[in-house]
Design an enzyme around this catalytic site. Structure first.
Site, PDB file in Angstrom:
ATOM      1  N   ASP A  11       0.435   0.510   4.024  1.00  0.00           N
ATOM      2  CA  ASP A  11       0.662  -0.131   2.730  1.00  0.00           C
ATOM      3  C   ASP A  11       1.559  -1.358   2.857  1.00  0.00           C
ATOM      4  O   ASP A  11       2.644  -1.413   2.292  1.00  0.00           O
ATOM      5  CB  ASP A  11       1.290   0.913   1.792  1.00  0.00           C
ATOM      6  CG  ASP A  11       1.252   0.488   0.332  1.00  0.00           C
ATOM      7  OD1 ASP A  11       0.580  -0.508   0.027  1.00  0.00           O
ATOM      8  OD2 ASP A  11       1.908   1.167  -0.483  1.00  0.00           O
ATOM      9  N   HIS A  45      -0.587  -2.150  -1.786  1.00  0.00           N
ATOM     10  CA  HIS A  45      -1.122  -1.772  -3.101  1.00  0.00           C
ATOM     11  C   HIS A  45      -0.691  -2.740  -4.199  1.00  0.00           C
ATOM     12  O   HIS A  45      -1.242  -2.705  -5.292  1.00  0.00           O
ATOM     13  CB  HIS A  45      -0.783  -0.317  -3.444  1.00  0.00           C
ATOM     14  CG  HIS A  45       0.623  -0.060  -3.875  1.00  0.00           C
ATOM     15  ND1 HIS A  45       1.607   0.349  -3.008  1.00  0.00           N
ATOM     16  CD2 HIS A  45       1.209  -0.140  -5.078  1.00  0.00           C
ATOM     17  CE1 HIS A  45       2.727   0.509  -3.683  1.00  0.00           C
ATOM     18  NE2 HIS A  45       2.527   0.220  -4.945  1.00  0.00           N
ATOM     19  N   SER A  54       7.976  -1.157  -5.818  1.00  0.00           N
ATOM     20  CA  SER A  54       7.018  -1.208  -4.717  1.00  0.00           C
ATOM     21  C   SER A  54       6.985  -2.577  -4.058  1.00  0.00           C
ATOM     22  O   SER A  54       7.055  -3.602  -4.737  1.00  0.00           O
ATOM     23  CB  SER A  54       5.609  -0.904  -5.215  1.00  0.00           C
ATOM     24  OG  SER A  54       5.406   0.461  -5.233  1.00  0.00           O
TER      25      SER A  54
END
Ligand code: ARG
Length: 304
Positions: free
Chosen positions: A151, A101, A251
């Site tokens: 992801d 992402h 992230s």
């Protein structure tokens, strides 16, 4: 969409680079309950020391406009802070592992590699760090959004990164992957997992942490985690749920484990979660062992 991403800027950059001006990367596909304002605290981290995470990189936007767009009347953010939007890890001289992402602009469309800047070998984003340009962005072929699935993504660097050791302390190093030769698929005990990043210190913050933060958290069983996250996938794992958590901007960064021979292996990639540091709500990490075969098929065998 988290506020720290400068959306018009990215649209501009994309246009300038000749790509269609698509919706910019969503740095965090936050679940509905995730973005309330509160002073929850990477909540619970300590500033990293040299050697704590020598594989850590900052993934940011390249280009002269990065620090130019500042709200009227606001002071400019220090160089790097505004550019940083995700973490990543050095897993080979030319390869950074990050979250899918972090590089997705829309659906499965990835950001142009020329817009990305990888910074490594440092602790503070406001200070100069060695930089590497990105030659190619490789999104996992099964990546899906909302919530992110599979992801993970790889950034192929234009120039190889060299390991650096100063006074016996590693400042730039490659981390092995869970599932690599010599590494277990999972730590025998899912405790003391280290997560690092320049992500926000609290959900309510707008800015990223200037100093690299580290936390040590424990993993949960899939069953215990599913009680909190019914949509948890087999290719994910959960950790935390106390007062220490990853947060927006972490992230793509690594969750690592140290074996009895003092070797570090990456077991997770920061992926998603709820409001950072919510008691009882663990963070969700892409399970590296599930992706190790795909990753090594791209990068070649592990190097140390
Ligand atoms: N998706 C977030 C990002 O883009 C990271 C979320 C981690 N959240 C958490 N509560 N553990 O940086």
């Amino acid at each position: 969409m988290p506020k720290f991403l400068s959306l018009p800027l990215l649209a501009l950059l994309l246009t300038a680079a000749g790509d269609p001006p698509l919706t910019p990367p969503a740095p965090c596909p936050a679940p509905a309950a995730a973005e309330e304002e509160d002073a929850s605290r990477i909540v619970g981290g300590d500033p990293a020391k040299w050697g704590d995470a020598p594989w850590q990189v900052s993934v940011g936007y390249a280009g002269p406009l990065i620090n130019a767009r500042v709200a009227p009347g606001a002071r400019a953010a220090p160089m790097g802070q505004r550019a940083h939007f995700c973490g990543g890890s050095l897993i080979a001289p030319n390869w950074v592992l990050t979250a899918g992402h972090c590089v997705v602009v829309d659906g499965r469309v990835v950001v142009a590699p020329g817009l990305l800047l990888v910074r490594y070998g440092g602790l503070r984003t406001g200070e100069p760090m060695p930089e590497a340009r990105v030659k190619r962005v490789v999104l996992h072929p099964d990546y899906l959004t909302s919530p992110s699935q599979n992801d993970v993504a790889l950034l192929e660097l234009a120039t190889p990164v060299k390991p650096v050791t100063v006074a016996g302390v590693k400042r730039v190093a490659f981390v092995g992957l869970a599932g690599d030769p010599g590494a277990p698929v999972l730590p025998p005990v899912m405790a003391g997992l280290r997560v690092s990043g320049w992500g926000k210190l609290a959900s309510s913050d707008r800015a990223m942490a200037p100093d690299l933060q580290i936390i040590s958290i424990d993993g949960l069983s899939q069953g215990a985690c599913r009680a909190k996250w019914p949509d948890l996938l087999d290719v994910e794992l959960c950790a935390g749920g106390g007062d220490k958590d990853s947060c927006q901007g972490d992230s793509g960064g690594p969750m690592v484990w140290q074996d009895a021979d003092d070797r570090w292996w990456q077991v997770g990639v920061v992926s998603r979660g709820g409001k950072c540091g919510t008691k009882g709500l663990p963070g969700i990490y892409a399970r590296v062992s599930s992706f190790q075969p795909w990753i090594r098929a791209q990068t070649g065998p592990a190097v140390r």
